[in-house]
Design an enzyme around this catalytic site. Structure first.
Site, short mmCIF file in Angstrom:
data_model
loop_
_atom_site.label_atom_id
_atom_site.label_comp_id
_atom_site.label_asym_id
_atom_site.label_seq_id
_atom_site.Cartn_x
_atom_site.Cartn_y
_atom_site.Cartn_z
CE LYS A 258 -4.04 2.20 1.87
NZ LYS A 258 -3.57 3.48 1.31
NE ARG A 279 -10.73 7.63 -2.40
CZ ARG A 279 -10.57 6.53 -1.69
NH1 ARG A 279 -9.44 5.88 -1.73
NH2 ARG A 279 -11.54 6.10 -0.91
CG PHE A 349 -3.46 -1.15 -7.83
CD1 PHE A 349 -4.83 -1.26 -8.02
CD2 PHE A 349 -2.95 0.07 -7.40
CE1 PHE A 349 -5.68 -0.19 -7.80
CE2 PHE A 349 -3.78 1.16 -7.17
CZ PHE A 349 -5.15 1.02 -7.37
#
EC number: 6.5.1.1
Length: 594
Positions: A258, A279, A349
C-alpha cells in the site's frame, strides 16, 4: 420544458429531508421531463447536482463571483448595488435577495404596453448559463454579468432565486447521487442496481440518465467502461488482524504494497492520447506530464484503462516521499520545475479495460495476468509489489517488509472466482492492512467537515475546532462523529477560514444529521484523516444512531487531526457502517478472555 416546473421541484426538495420524499419528487420531475423533452434529461440531472456538466469534463466554470452576482441583481432589478449588499447582509442568501428585489422590480410605465413575456424554459436557462461559462478573454466579466442580468429579468422572482443560487454554487437541495439513481430506476422501469452499475462504469450520471430514458434498461445493462470516461474506483474495507483478513478472503489472497501516494486511473485513448483521473474523478492530466509519457511508452495496447498509485520519490535515492509532497507538487504552477523537484513513479495494480474487453467482470488473477501482458515495465512505470499469501505468518512478514521499505502497509485482495472489480463499491474483496492499525489507538478514519467552532485565546481570530461526520450510506447523509481541535499546526489553523469559506452555510446543510450546533455550518466537501483513542457510545453524536444501542450513536474519544485528504470526496469518507464494525471489533477484543 418550463423552467418553473423544475423550480417547483427544487422548492419541494429544499423543504424536505426525507429520503423517500426526495426520491418521489425527483421521480415526478423526471417523468415530466420525459413527457416534455426527454433529450434534456442529462442536463436536468446535472442541474440538480448543482453543475452544468461533470467536473472531469474539464470545461470552464460559470465564473461569476459574489460581487459579479450582486451587480447582475442590481442591473436586473434596477436598484443600486448598495441596496443589494444591504439586503444580502440582512438575509444571508443572494438567492432570497434576488427573489425579493425582482418581486419589487418596476412593472409600470411603458412595461404596461409590452406583450406579456413568454415563460422561461429550462433549455434557455441551461444554454444561457453554458454560454456564460464559455465567455473568455478581455471584457468577458462584464459580458457575463450583463448576460446573467438579462436572464434574471426574464425569470420570475422564484426562478431568479434558484438561478442565482446555482450560479453561486449553493443550491441547498440535499440531494445525493444515490437519490437520483433511485429515481432514475423508477422512471426507467428497472432496478437501482442496474442504474448504479452503469454509473459506476461510466461516472457521468447525466449520460447514464439519457441512456436510461432514451434507450431503456437493456441498454443500461450493456454499458461498459469507455476510455476517456472515468470509472468510479473500487474501495477496500479495513482490518488489523492477519487471521481475520485471510478468513474474510477465503484462506488466501494477493497482498500488495500500500503506497502513500495519489490513486490514479490512467486512460489510453485510441488516438494515443493519455488522460489521468484522480480518485475523486478529477482530470489531473496537466499535473503529471511525466506520467503521460510513462503511459505512452509503457502501455502496449491500442486503448486501455489501468489503475495505480502515483508516488513521489527522492530524486537521489529513489525512496518514497510522503503524500503531502505530491500535493505540494500539484499546487505548483511551474509544472516543469515541480517535475524536477518532486519526480514520481507509478505503481500499477489493476486493469479495468483493454482493447475492447471489459475486465471488471474478470477475477483478479486474470486481471493481474493481463496487466502484466499489457505493461512494459520500467523503473518509473511498473506493477505494484505483490505476493500470494495463505498464512497469517506470511502476511505479517510481507507487511513488515512493506513498512521497512517506507510504505503504508498492504492491501490484501481476494483471488477466488468471484474476485471481480466492483466499480464504485466498498467490499471485502479488498482489505487494507496499515501500520496505523497496529497501534493501540483506533484506526484512522476519513471524516467530512460539517461545522466549525471559533477559537479562543491563542486561536482567536480563526477556527479552533471542527465538527466532523461519517457518511451514512443508508440515508445518503452525513452523521456526526466528533469535534476535533487537536493535531493542527499553527499554519493549518491560520488557513482554516480561507479553506472553509467556499463551503460555509447560513443554515444546517440538508444532508447533515447533527444534534450539535457549531458556530458555523459547513457544506460537506472537505475530508480530513482523524485518529483517536477509542470509539465509544455517545448520546450526542448521530453516527450509527440506535444501531448499536438504543438512543446512542458512536463517537471518537480524544480525536486528533492527521492531515487533509484532498483526493477524497465526501461520499468517499469512512461510512457509519465501517465505524460500527470498528467498534464491534474493538469490543470483541476487550471481551475475549486472556
Amino acid at each position: 420544458m418550463k423552467f418553473s416546473d423544475v423550480v417547483d421541484a427544487l422548492e419541494r426538495l429544499e423543504r424536505t429531508t426525507s429520503r423517500t420524499q426526495i426520491v418521489a419528487i425527483l421521480t415526478n420531475l423526471f417523468k415530466k421531463v420525459i413527457e416534455e423533452n426527454k433529450d434534456i434529461i442529462d442536463k436536468v440531472v446535472y442541474f440538480i447536482q448543482g453543475k452544468l456538466w461533470p467536473d472531469w469534463y474539464g470545461y470552464p466554470e460559470i465564473g461569476i463571483g459574489e460581487k459579479g452576482i450582486i451587480k447582475a441583481i442590481s442591473l436586473a432589478a434596477n436598484v443600486k448595488e448598495k441596496e443589494v449588499e444591504g439586503l444580502y447582509k440582512q438575509l444571508g442568501d443572494l438567492g432570497l435577495v434576488a427573489e425579493r428585489l425582482m418581486a419589487k422590480a418596476p412593472k409600470g410605465g411603458l412595461m404596461m404596453f409590452v406583450k406579456k413575456k413568454e415563460e422561461l424554459t429550462f433549455e434557455k436557462v441551461y444554454e444561457t448559463l453554458k454560454r456564460i461559462a464559455f465567455m473568455q478573454g478581455e471584457g468577458s466579466r462584464d459580458l457575463k454579468i450583463k448576460t446573467l442580468a438579462g436572464l434574471l429579468k426574464e425569470a420570475s422572482p422564484k426562478e431568479a432565486k434558484y438561478i442565482v443560487r446555482f450560479v453561486q454554487g449553493k443550491l441547498r437541495l440535499g440531494v445525493g447521487d444515490a437519490s437520483i439513481i433511485e429515481a432514475l430506476a423508477h422512471v426507467a422501469g428497472t432496478t437501482k442496481d442496474v442504474v448504479e452499475r452503469a454509473y459506476n462504469l461510466r461516472a457521468d450520471l447525466g449520460a447514464v440518465a439519457k441512456i436510461a430514458v432514451t434507450e431503456g434498461p437493456e441498454a443500461l445493462k450493456r454499458v461498459r467502461p469507455k476510455p476517456g470516461v472515468p470509472v468510479r474506483p473500487m474501495l477496500a474495507e479495513r482490518l488489523n488482524d492477519p487471521k481475520e483478513i485471510l478468513k474474510k478472503l477465503g484462506g488466501k489472497g494477493l497482498a500488495e504494497y500500500k503506497y502513500d501516494g495519489e490513486r490514479a486511473q490512467i486512460h489510453l485513448l485510441p488516438d494515443g492520447k493519455v488522460v489521468i483521473f484522480s480518485r475523486r474523478l478529477e482530470n489531473i492530466t496537466r499535473s503529471y506530464p511525466d506520467v503521460v509519457q510513462y503511459a505512452k511508452s509503457g502501455l502496449k495496447a491500442k486503448e486501455a484503462i489501468v489503475e495505480g498509485e502515483i508516488i513521489a520519490v527522492n530524486p537521489e535515492t529513489g525512496e518514497p516521499r510522503p503524500f503531502q509532497e505530491l500535493m505540494r507538487r500539484r499546487r505548483k504552477h511551474d509544472v516543469a520545475l515541480a517535475m524536477s523537484e518532486i519526480p514520481v513513479n507509478v505503481k500499477l495494480f489493476d486493469i479495468i479495460y483493454v482493447d475492447g474487453e471489459d475486465m471488471t467482470n474478470k477475477p483478479l488473477p486474470l486481471r493481474r495476468k493481463r496487466l502484466e501482458e499489457v505493461v512494459e515495465e520500467s523503473e518509473e512505470f511498473s506493477l505494484s509489489t505483490a505476493k500470494l499469501v495463505s498464512t497469517p505468518e506470511e502476511l505479517e512478514q510481507f507487511f513488515h517488509q512493506s513498512i521497512s521499505e517506507g510504505h503504508e502497509g498492504l492491501v490484501v485482495k481476494a483471488v477466488h472466482d468471484k474476485s471481480v472489480y466492483q466499480a464504485g463499491a466498498r467490499g471485502w474483496l479488498w482489505i487494507k492492512y496499515k501500520k496505523d492499525y497496529k497501534s493501540e489507538m483506533v484506526e484512522p478514519v476519513d471524516l467530512v467537515v460539517v461545522g466549525a467552532f471559533y477559537g479562543r485565546g491563542r486561536r482567536g481570530g480563526t477556527f479552533g475546532a471542527l465538527l466532523v461526520a461519517g457518511y451514512d450510506e443508508k440515508r445518503d447523509a452525513f452523521a456526526t462523529v466528533c469535534k476535533v481541535g487537536s493535531g493542527f499546526s499553527d499554519e493549518e489553523l491560520a488557513r482554516l477560514p480561507e479553506l472553509l469559506k467556499p463551503y460555509i452555510s447560513e443554515t444546517k446543510p440538508p444532508r447533515v444529521i447533527s444534534n450539535v450546533k457549531p458556530d458555523v455550518w459547513v457544506r460537506p466537501a472537505l475530508v480530513a484523516e482523524i485518529i483517536g483513542a477509542e470509539i465509544t457510545l455517545s448520546p450526542i453524536h448521530t453516527c450509527a444512531k440506535d444501531e448499536v444501542s438504543a438512543g446512542s450513536g458512536l463517537a471518537i474519544r480524544f480525536p486528533r487531526f492527521i492531515r487533509w485528504r484532498p483526493d477524497k470526496g465526501p461520499e468517499d469518507a469512512t461510512t457509519c457502517g465501517e465505524i460500527v464494525e470498528m467498534y464491534k471489533s474493538r469490543l470483541k477484543k476487550v471481551e475475549e478472555p486472556t
